[in-house]
Structures are given as structure tokens and as C-alpha cells.
Design an enzyme around this catalytic site. Structure first.
Site, PDB file in Angstrom:
ATOM      1  N   TRP B 340     -39.567 -33.671  25.573  1.00 41.26           N
ATOM      2  CA  TRP B 340     -39.371 -32.344  24.964  1.00 41.26           C
ATOM      3  C   TRP B 340     -40.372 -32.081  23.853  1.00 41.26           C
ATOM      4  O   TRP B 340     -40.512 -30.943  23.405  1.00 41.26           O
ATOM      5  CB  TRP B 340     -37.951 -32.212  24.430  1.00 41.26           C
ATOM      6  N   ASP B 341     -41.078 -33.105  23.401  1.00 41.92           N
ATOM      7  CA  ASP B 341     -42.123 -32.934  22.391  1.00 41.92           C
ATOM      8  C   ASP B 341     -43.042 -31.770  22.771  1.00 41.92           C
ATOM      9  O   ASP B 341     -43.483 -31.006  21.923  1.00 41.92           O
ATOM     10  CB  ASP B 341     -43.015 -34.184  22.292  1.00 41.92           C
ATOM     11  N   GLU B 467     -31.720 -39.510  17.351  1.00 44.83           N
ATOM     12  CA  GLU B 467     -31.377 -40.613  18.266  1.00 44.83           C
ATOM     13  C   GLU B 467     -30.572 -41.724  17.602  1.00 44.83           C
ATOM     14  O   GLU B 467     -30.282 -42.732  18.230  1.00 44.83           O
ATOM     15  CB  GLU B 467     -32.657 -41.165  18.908  1.00 44.83           C
ATOM     16  N   LYS B 567     -32.340 -40.510  12.561  1.00 45.59           N
ATOM     17  CA  LYS B 567     -33.693 -40.973  12.852  1.00 45.59           C
ATOM     18  C   LYS B 567     -34.682 -39.852  12.542  1.00 45.59           C
ATOM     19  O   LYS B 567     -35.812 -40.099  12.158  1.00 45.59           O
ATOM     20  CB  LYS B 567     -33.781 -41.381  14.328  1.00 45.59           C
ATOM     21  N   GLN B 568     -34.242 -38.617  12.735  1.00 45.30           N
ATOM     22  CA  GLN B 568     -35.153 -37.490  12.663  1.00 45.30           C
ATOM     23  C   GLN B 568     -34.368 -36.204  12.451  1.00 45.30           C
ATOM     24  O   GLN B 568     -33.152 -36.173  12.619  1.00 45.30           O
ATOM     25  CB  GLN B 568     -35.920 -37.384  13.967  1.00 45.30           C
TER      26      GLN B 568
END
Lengths: 731, 731
Positions: B340-341, B467, B567-568
């Protein structure tokens, strides 16, 4: 109808599982001792030794930190039961003759498997009656005995040649390993076997598991003169005297050594008759305190006995320190791993009938405790986390959402500690082993969970018993069992008593507080399986075609996890294990909510619903679930009896009978019963052992009687059909 | 300082990634063309062809129904760049001489890699200046050109022998495959290569991927007379005339054929000078509409250019139909998979600067749609589910909690469809491709989710961008993006317009209702990352030692999933993608809540927090995150630049600049900007393409100017430093 014997005439893979003889240490599964007399397909010919396993690396597509790196697999060995016969140099096989009669039986009073057949030679019409008796000794767990008897039926003079051994036949090798059941190919190690000859009449065969480096030696003895052959076989020649030849082979399975153990020499030379006599005596003793007599329902009578016998065969007598594998020693299903089934499904039969055997099961867990501490530590957590599946105590599961996340395993073990103690008052056990298990598992929970400002004590990101739901917050089963453990510990002990486990005042206070503030998501009497369960979409099971069950073989976990659908009893199991904590109304409300969305895809499910149904007076349903449970393997209801028997269902049969139909409950001070006699049952008699006394209970439609009581220990209320046994004995 | 060139003198594995030349189809990574001149350790010598992959079976310890069975792996090929030289029969190596100067450069205006070194022979003192220029053509994507120039520095007469080719050196073979990066060993297929000679001066080398059966042919041409050698190498001998030898090798990578393509013959014979000229012209065009000029901050200037150039190299020009791998064509990390980046991190640069290239990315997804429908169906769901990681459109992920469960992938693709359309008004694209993507993904969501009586429309058992949290209910990011998609679709179209997709009135109404009733768990302005996030225990990141990051390499998922730790960016990403839906106060509240528990262990994180910080006027923080993002690979901040560049961070650099610092936002009618000039920047100029017009924007501390506007399209408010561009053009 003989209600002590399973018998059949057609060999099937399912029958091979049912007629396996085992004694907790060794299991022998073989309906085809003389492969030359079997039409294809062959059934399994395999032997297991509890605790003899190999490692294999676990492969992950995407591994995460802390995933177990190796799996343990119980090694499926070729059964040392194989034979090949020649009559006057004519091979006794299907080319030279035919089988005109064949019969298999397993007698639960003698513990003997018997395979009888009559072979007729095409050329001569000569008939041989071949009989193979086999047992795995309950008295000397390492010992298997097999007696071959060959009778000349319609002739007098003849010569019989026998070849016996692991390599007796070419086909034996190929059927020992079934790739559907185990990834492990035993030939890797068998190809490296070493033969020894410790005495002239005992031959040894030593194997080394390639990766675990475990050793296993098989010492073999034949009671007739013959010759050892280079490849490990044995051969003998016999004349028919009095028309009959008899040959007994004994095998001693020695784990961890290549030397002949002292006890083995005598053991191996014991005659089959003597072995059989001791076996019968041991079983007499077993049944004396555990037989259930049902009048008026032969199927249930046979079924419940088969379950109890299966449990005994899986655990064995007082020797050894191994657990009960999911399939016992009857098949390679689940790789020979021990699960929570032991504590929750199988242990109750033992603690109510043979508490010394329940104690053995607890010692197995105690031995795993160092591994469990290491495992918790590897996850960055305090205390101990028992493995979800294991043989040697190391976690052996490759899919953590349905294994490591099922942290209820700790509370399941603790539940057994507590129930065992309530029934036996075995203070020495509690002091030396039990308390440490309770402390270390409580410690784990206090670290895993946390106190939430709104909710109280929460255990987030866990998986409960139901494997169609994973990684949820506050699974009610888990929280109830953990609360039970923490409360029992802090109610019955104080911080000073457990001082040697370095429990601080503060830690002790947190144990209490967690029990008091344990969180449960509820809507009136309805208890949510977990925080989010009630807001999930309900799956209408009636709209799913029959051939799509079990659902796990047709639906991705994301479908199952997302919906309200259960593989097996979850909250209802907590209600069955802790009946005193729930009102009938609560049980009713939750039974009505959860039962329609439970698939019973797990063999662990029907027994639990049977017990809840019985409590609610839904006796038709209870009996239905009871029959499903006792017939799990007798009727191959899960479709995989060929891979081994369902020990959890065998344990489930007993609790369905005792907890469900007989209404057996326990607390610190009493055992109580509210027996129900199913339609058709004219009488039912069984025994329980409570605080050292064996009580014999007889239930008829009119009357309840109890013998064995001393003084006023027992109160019987015939009107409400209630028996209460007071715990007067202290140890 | 040359702000268009990356240069270095020491070869490292990280430098090899940074100086890889690629054009969306082929990538060539080699700092060690003449291995004999490199001191160990060797850097990577590898070539990639986008879309050339092989399958390998995925191994599961415990597989569940519906798990993908095979993985795709981009095949790491030995780079066809290897050379070996002899001067007057003396090997040009480190035994016979030394390297006295060495220099590497990648020029972003010419698209050329240059490696220069001076070698001095020990015996004679003769010096050779060796120069290697290389490019992968943006004009003819299948073509790589490499020119070798060797100059005699301090002598006149000599003879140079060159051996070139895949097998030019023994060491080349061993370094092409790095087992740390890919499980796939390319030698398996290289050992089966077939050599052909379609014309006397063009040699072909055909490979077949073993499991995917894909074909790749390399056609090779040298511009000097020489000889083909049996093993696939080429050799030539040259006298130094005017002291210089020049040799150009061209390679044409033909996917899916063994025949020489027509275009290849001319392409291969193009001189290096001609190739370089076209390459420079193509790049001039590229930079003309996308260069960002920063005055006063050279590091940022170079960094942002490197990001933009990296994005171009990963996607290439207008040819081909391949996606952008997580590492582009610069390394084997993530097996060459697209994620998906692309839609969320990389596409914005393209749709704002080169919308025709964003369209190409969308067509790649459209080509995957049949697979996506099949995949949804295999899960028992309607519509289409795009793969979490893939090359050919099939799901290639082995760990569903962090892949298939991340169903936001559909909404991410839909987001790109919508943004692309808002910027371009490309109605033909929407009609022919975009609408079908919107419909099928909406369909999927309506089937995956359900209407809950209490909550509204819920999407249970999903994983959001973060994640360190998995399998939760109502991940806010997912729900916001899905709501945006459903609302956009139902606001801008009606059921009749999409009639050919068999959308019933009822389905259309459900789309609307789901958008209207989408559920979000909130506490005032605080929005929960998911239903249970706020009641999880908060992890105090300040107490975790630096060497335990990234946490995923030190903690089991059960530890991470159970705690409040990210994580993000997750919810904050939704706020950045849909800025108009949130008030500043909401952004502030949630930034303050989530930022302290975000590890930024993912390279996808800092850019997003930079943008949110900029919106909140936290400019120091924004600049800090901006620098982290642009320097991800320039300073190897993730520690794994050796495995390839972080394309998402390169895309992140651009959005941090444009959305964050320049405050760029979009809706149906306008693009608006609120530029901020960081301390030290004296001026900043950049371009945007909006509805077909290229606007050039210049920001100084005092003034905002825009050129390119026609009529009153643009409104500038110097006081509030706001630029608004009205969407007047219709197509």
C-alpha cells in the site's frame, strides 16, 4: 452382548485405533501382524513410546520474534509385532490359501487384544487356526507381550516356520509411516539402528532420535528355541505336537539407555500366562473403584467403559512421568502432544476415582515448570507460562493466535491443583508442588494483565477455549478461571505462608485486588465471551451446508474470527467448571445465546453442553450430547478416529456422566450429587473417592443409596434426590 | 557543493543501493564491476527486472484454510556489468598493482552512474584511468548501457584485453545472491540458461524461472570488434591509440520472449553518447515540472531531489505496467513486493507532478482486479480484496494478522482513485477503470462489515496501518478511509450511473447507510485507534533501552499487540490524508496522545507525524521528522539501506514537503496551500500540476507568488499566507 469387550471382524484404520493396547508408556497398534494375510489397504502397524520424540525445525512463512523454533514429534515406530509363517515350506499367505474366519477383540477386564483367524491352504486343504494375544503390561510399563498360537485344525503332522521381528516383512516398513499423520519419517533413525546381544536369548536394538538425540532400546526375547538373523529378525521351526504351537515374544522398551535394565531380564522371561494374570489382577483393582454399572442401556454401558479404559491406557499405572497426549498412544494425530485437555477433560475421572494418578499428572506439569518460567521470560513476562502443546515442556506450537495467546492454560493447570487438593487434602503435594504452580501462574497473570481505570483488572489480547475466536480482550472463561485461582490462593493462604516464593506484601495485595476487580463484560444475565463478542455479526449455522463442517476446513480465520460462531464451549465451560458461581438463570440465558452458534467442530464441546443442559433440566439434549461424546470414536463421529482416539472426549464421557447426569459438584467442605436417571436406565451404580474414602453410590428411579460412609458423613435427601458428602477427614 | 549529484569514494553496501540506476523496468546495482580491484567485503552485484519473479511454496508450521500457498520473489540476477582487464597480459588486479584513486557518482540531471578509478601497476608504474558510465534508459526501458573508458596516464604504447559478461569473473557469481535478502537462489535458473546468436554482433541469453515459468532474455551488444566466448562472455583486445580505449556494452532485457524484439536491434546499437543525450533530455523534462528549489539548506535540497529521483527510477517513464516495489529496483528486501506504500506514500508525488504516471499506477491495480475478486471470493466475501503484498496480483503474504487482515488496502487504492480524479478530472479513467475499483472494494467492505444495533456500521477483526496492533474491531484509520470512499462514491454518482456493475438500489442504499453510520470509538476529541485501544496498558517507551528498537526484533507479538504502542502513524495518518475532516483541536489532542507511544520503527511513520506537526505549528518537530524522512537512506537511519532504498520514505519526503511544509490540501473544487518556510530557508520554489495546468510557486519569507495561472484561477492572501487554486477547467 459382552459389555466388557470390543470386537469386530473387519480390519479398518478406525478399528486399529480402538483396539490399540497401551499402558501410558508404550502403545501398540497392529491389526495386521501377518501382512501376507491382509487384503489391501493395510491398516496401521505402529508402536509409540510416550516421551520418545524427535525435534524438527518449524518453518514460518513470516516468523516473528519469540516464535518457537522447533517442534517435537512423537516418533511412530514400526510395531515389533510382525510375523511371517510357513507351513511345510508353503508361505502362509493369500496366494497359497485363504482366510476363512477372522476375529478381533479387546477385553477390558484382561487388558488383552486378541486376533484370531483360520487359514486354509488351497493345495492341501490344511487349516491353521492362528491366534495372537497381546498386552502392554500395566505392572511393568516397559513390557509388551505377544503370544502366537497356531493350531493344526484338520491335520496332525506338519512343520511350522516363523520369522518374527521389526523387519519380518517388507510391507511392515512401508506401513509404519503414514505421511498424512506425521511429518516425521522414522526410517531416518531406524536406518541407523544398532543391534546388541546382552544375553544369548535377549537381543537389543538401539535407536537414536536424530535431532533430540534421545535413545531408545528395544530388548526382545522369544520363549522358544530359535535363531537370531542378521537383520534383527528371529526365526524358529516347530513341529505340531498335540496339534499346537505356541510362541511368546516379549519386548522391553528402555528409554534413555542402550544397556539392558536389571528389571528387564526377569520381565522378558515372564510367561505370557503370568503376564496375563497380573494384568487381569491390576485391572480388577482399577475397575473396583471406577466401574460404572448401567442397567437398561447396553450401548452407554459399553461406551462409558471404553472411555474409562481408554483413559487408563493413556496414562497407565503409577510408573513414569509422562503426560497424556491428545490421542494417547493410539495414533500420530497432534504429533503426540499434551494439551490442556489433560487438566480440564481427562483429570476429573482420575481425581474422583484414582487420585494418585491425578497427582502424577500434576507432577508432569511441575516438571515442566522450569520450561514454563523460561518461556514466560522469553516473552518478557514474569512467572510461568505453560506450553500450549508439548511433549518435553517446550512450546511446540507454530500458530500463536491459537496457542501461546491461549494463556488460560495456566489457570487450567491451577484448576487441577485446586480440585485435586479439595478432593484429597493432600497437603504435602500442595506444599511441595501445588503452591509453586499457583504462585508462578498468578504472577504471570498479574504481569500479562493490567488494572484499567474504567474496567478493573483486564487480560487483553488473549484467546479463550473457542478456537473460532482469537486475540480478544477479556475472554470470560480465562477471566473466571484466573479469578478462581487468585481467589483460592489468597483466601486459603497468606503472604507469609508463601514467603519462600518471594511474594511481597505488595504482590500479594495485587493478587487479591485482581481477583476482586476482575473484569467481565455483561448485559444483564448475558455474559460476553469477550469484550467485543456481542457486537459481532451472528453466523446463522442453519444456512451452512453440512459438508462445510468443520468450518475451519472451509473458512479463513478472518471469516470465523469476525463472526459470532464457536468451535466449542467457551463461557459455558467456565459455568461447568465453576457451577457455584452462576445462577440457573444465568446458565439458561447464556446457554440459549451460545448454543445455537456453537458448531461443536471440536470433540471437546458436546460433553460441556451436555453438563450445562443437564443442570438446566434439558435432559433430552443432555443425553444426546452424552451419546455423541461416548461414541466419538466408537462411531467415528469426528471422521478421524483412524488418526487416534479422542482422549478428551473419553474424559468428557466421564464428566458428562458424573458432573452432568449425576450432578456431581465440589467445594471446600462438601461433595454433592443430584443424580438423574435417563429414560430406560433402570439402575446405575458407580464409585467416587473423596478424602481417602471410596463411596459406592447406587441410583434407581426410586432410591439413592451410598455405602462406604463412616458415621454421618453422608446425607441423602430422597425427595430432592440429593446426596451430600461432608468432608470430615483431615490429613 | 553539487546539489544534483551523489558522490562517494568508499564502496559500501548502502552506497550500492543509493547509486543503483533503474528505470522502473530494470535496476542495476554494482559498485564492483572489476571485482579484482575491490578489497573484500564485496558489495552487491545484482540486476532486477520488475515483474520477473519466481514462485516458491510458503511453509507454515500450522496452516489454516485459505492461507496463500506460494510466494513470489523478484529474481536477483547477476548484473551484466562485470569486467576483467589485462594490460600487456598483466592482470589488472590488486596483486599486480594498486588502486590509487577511486570515485563514485550518480548525477540526477543526466541519470548516469559513474565509477572512476586509477590503477597503478607495481612492476612498471604504469597508470590506467578506468571509468565506467552506466545508465538504464528512461526512453527505452528495456535497455541498459555501460561504457568502459580506459586511459593510459603515463605511458603511450600498450595492449588492453577485456573480458566482459555475466560470467566474466568467478566472484561475480557468488555475490549475486545474498541469502540474507532473498531465499531465492538465481543460480538454479542461471544454470539452465540458453545462449543464442540472433545476429553476428548480438548474443542472447534466455532464462526460465523454474516455478513461474516466466521467460527473460538478455540481448547483448558490444560496440567494438571482439569475440564471443562459449560460456557467454565476450573478449576484445585493444591497442592504446591516442592513449584511450572505449567500449560500450548495451543489454536489452526482454521479458516473456526468447526472440530478439524488433526495437532491440536499433536500441542495442545506439551509441552511449546518444543514449546519454536522450536520458538527459528526458530528465530535463522530468525536473521541469517537479524540481523543488530550496535556498539556504543544501542538505534538504539534495535530500528532496534524491527522493524525487528515486521515485522516478522506481516507476520509470510511460512504458510498462509494473508497480513500485517497497525497495524499488534497488534491493531484494521484501522480495520485490508492492504494498500500500504505493498508493498512500509514493503516488502523491506523481499525481501532483506527473499525473500520467499516477494513472499508470492505478492501471496496475486495475489489472490486479480479477485476482482481487478471486481472493475475496476465496475468503467467502463479495467484491474484491487487493493483495497486501504481491508482484503479479496474487496475495503473497504468509502472516495474515499483518496482511490479509489489513483490509484498508482496498480503501487505500480507492483513495488514490479519488485523489487522482480530483486533481486531473480524468473522466475517461474514472469511467473505464476507477468506478469499477470503487464499486468492487465498497462491495467488499459491505460484506466484511455489518450494521450493529448499538454502534452502527462496524468493521471487526481488522488490522490497521500500525503493525504493533492486530485483529481489532473498528480500526479508526480503516473506518475513516472506507467512509471517505463510500461517501465520495454515493455523493458523486448515483445508482443508475453504475448500473453496469449490477449495483441494486438496495446495495446502493447500503453503501450510503454504511458511510453515514460508520462507527468510531471516541472520548471527546480523542479518537480511539480501535474499539479496545484506549483500555490497553500504555507502554512507556522512555524506559526501553535504545538497542531494543525496533521492538519487533525484541518482543513477541503478544507483548506488542497487548499494549498501547505503535510501530507507525495510524489514526494520525487518517488525519493527514483527510485533513478537512478534523479540527485542529482534534489533531492536537490525538497527536499528543499517540505521538509519545509511537516508536517510528517503520520508515512510513516520521513523514506522517511531520505533516501533522506542521499543521499544528509544531515546526521544530515537523522539520525534525522531515529530515529523518529525507535522510532515511542517505544516512541509513533504518540500518538496512543495504537491502534497498525505502521508497515509501522517498514518497514521504515529498508529501512532508508539500502537504506538511507547504500545507497543500485538496477538495473537489480547490487546491489550497499554506506555505511555511523553515528557519534558514531563504526561498523555496516548486511546481504543481492541477487540472492540466502547471503552476510554479515561489515562497519567500515576505512573499508568495504563483505563475502559470490563467485568469482568476489563483487567489493569494499574503497576510494569512494562503494560496487557493480554483478548479475551473473541466474536461
Amino acid at each position: 452382548m459382552d459389555l466388557w469387550t470390543l470386537s469386530a471382524t473387519q480390519p479398518t484404520r478406525e478399528l486399529a485405533s480402538r483396539l490399540t493396547v497401551s499402558n501410558g508408556l508404550i502403545g501398540i497398534k497392529d491389526l495386521a501382524e501377518i501382512p501376507q494375510l491382509q487384503a489391501v489397504p493395510m491398516t496401521d502397524t505402529v508402536a509409540y513410546v510416550n516421551g520418545f520424540y524427535d525435534y524438527e525445525p518449524i518453518q514460518y512463512g513470516e516468523a516473528q520474534f519469540g516464535f518457537p523454533q522447533r517442534n517435537q514429534t512423537m516418533i511412530p515406530l514400526p510395531a515389533p509385532t510382525q510375523l511371517q509363517l510357513w507351513l511345510d515350506d508353503v508361505a502362509v499367505d493369500l496366494n497359497q490359501g485363504q482366510v476363512i474366519d477372522q476375529h478381533y477383540a479387546l477385553d477390558m477386564r484382561t487388558g488383552q487384544f486378541t486376533h484370531t483367524l483360520i487359514w486354509e491352504a488351497t493345495a492341501t486343504g490344511q487349516q491353521l487356526k492362528i491366534k495372537i494375544d497381546r498386552l502392554t503390561s500395566l505392572h511393568m510399563a516397559a513390557l509388551m507381550g505377544q503370544r502366537l498360537t497356531v493350531e493344526a485344525l484338520n491335520f496332525k503332522i506338519g512343520k511350522l516356520r516363523v520369522v518374527a521381528g521389526l523387519h519380518a516383512t517388507a510391507t511392515a516398513k512401508s506401513t509404519a509411516f503414514d505421511p498424512r499423520l506425521a511429518h516425521y519419517d522414522p526410517h531416518d533413525i531406524l536406518d541407523h539402528q544398532e543391534v546388541s546381544q546382552p544375553t544369548p536369548d535377549i537381543r537389543g536394538l538401539s535407536l537414536n532420535a536424530l535431532h533430540s538425540d534421545q535413545q531408545l532400546s528395544l530388548f526382545v526375547h522369544y520363549d522358544q528355541p530359535g535363531q537370531w538373523v542378521d537383520d534383527g529378525n528371529w526365526t524358529g521351526e516347530f513341529a505340531f505336537e498335540q496339534g499346537k504351537v505356541s510362541l511368546t515374544k516379549t519386548v522391553w522398551f528402555a528409554l534413555g539407555t542402550t544397556s539392558l535394565p536389571e528389571a528387564a531380564t526377569d520381565g522378558l522371561k515372564t510367561s505370557f500366562e503370568a503376564l496375563a494374570q497380573v494384568q487381569t489382577a491390576d485391572l480388577q483393582q482399577f475397575w473396583a473403584t471406577s466401574d460404572i454399572k448401567i442397567s437398561g442401556d447396553e450401548a452407554s454401558q459399553l461406551g462409558i467403559r471404553f472411555s474409562q479404559f481408554g483413559l487408563l491406557q493413556a496414562l497407565g499405572g503409577h510408573q513414569g512421568s509422562h503426560g497424556i497426549a491428545a490421542k494417547g498412544l493410539t495414533g500420530s494425530g497432534y504429533n503426540g502432544h499434551y494439551f490442556w485437555d489433560t487438566e480440564i477433560y481427562e483429570a476429573p475421572f482420575f481425581y474422583w476415582n484414582h487420585p494418585e494418578l491425578a497427582r502424577r499428572l500434576l507432577l508432569v506439569r511441575y516438571q515442566q515448570l522450569p520450561h514454563a518460567k523460561t518461556y514466560a521470560q522469553s516473552l518478557g513476562l514474569a512467572g510461568a507460562l505453560f506450553p500450549w502443546r508439548t511433549i518435553n515442556g517446550e512450546e511446540s506450537s507454530a500458530y500463536f493466535p491459537a496457542s501461546t495467546a491461549a494463556i488460560h492454560i495456566d489457570a487450567d493447570v491451577a484448576y487441577l491443583v485446586i480440585r485435586y487438593f479439595q478432593i484429597t487434602h493432600d497437603a504435602a503435594f500442595m506444599r511441595d508442588y501445588g503452591l509453586e504452580i499457583l504462585i508462578e501462574t498468578s504472577r504471570f497473570y498479574l504481569d500479562y494483565g493490567n488494572f484499567d481505570a474504567q474496567k478493573g483488572f483486564v487480560l487483553n489480547t488473549v484467546t479463550g477455549p473457542d478456537e473460532y475466536t482469537a486475540l480478544v480482550n477479556n475472554n470470560a472463561y480465562t477471566n473466571y478461571l484466573v479469578q478462581f485461582e487468585l481467589r483460592y490462593l489468597t483466601d486459603h493462604y497468606d503472604q507469609r505462608t508463601v514467603g519462600h516464593f518471594k511474594v511481597s506484601n505488595q504482590e500479594w495485595a495485587r493478587f487479591k485486588k485482581a481477583a476482586d476487580e476482575m473484569y467481565f463484560e455483561t448485559q444483564g444475565d448475558l455474559i460476553a465471551q469477550d469484550d467485543s463478542f456481542l457486537s459481532k455479526k451472528r453466523l446463522d449455522l442453519s444456512r451452512i451446508p453440512r459438508d462445510q463442517f468443520p468450518l475451519l476446513t472451509h473458512y479463513h480465520p478472518l471469516v470465523l474470527y469476525r463472526l459470532q460462531v464457536l468451535k466449542q464451549a467457551d463461557l459455558i465451560l467456565a459455568m461447568v467448571l465453576l457451577p457455584e458461581q452462576f445462577t440457573d438463570q444465568q446458565v439458561q440465558t447464556n446457554y440459549d445465546y451460545y448454543e445455537p452458534i456453537t458448531t461443536h467442530d471440536s470433540s471437546l464441546s458436546p460433553a460441556i453442553y451436555a453438563i450445562a443442559a443437564a443442570r438446566l433440566g434439558k435432559y433430552a439434549g443432555a443425553i444426546d450430547f452424552f451419546k455423541r461424546t461416548i461414541n466419538t470414536d466408537l462411531e467415528n463421529l469426528q471422521g478421524n478416529t483412524a488418526d487416534g482416539l479422542h482422549l478428551a472426549a473419553m474424559g468428557g464421557s466421564w464428566i458428562t456422566f458424573a458432573w452432568g447426569l449425576m450432578g456431581l459438584e465440589i467445594d471446600d467442605q462438601h461433595a454433592t450429587l443430584h443424580p438423574y436417571l435417563p429414560t430406560g436406565w433402570t439402575q446405575c451404580a458407580f464409585k467416587l473417592q473423596y478424602r481417602g474414602t471410596v463411596y459406592a453410590i447406587t441410583v434407581t428411579p426410586a432410591d439413592l443409596t451410598v455405602t462406604g460412609a463412616v458415621g454421618d458423613e453422608v446425607t441423602i435427601d430422597q425427595a430432592s434426590r440429593t446426596i451430600q458428602i461432608q468432608a470430615t477427614k483431615q490429613f
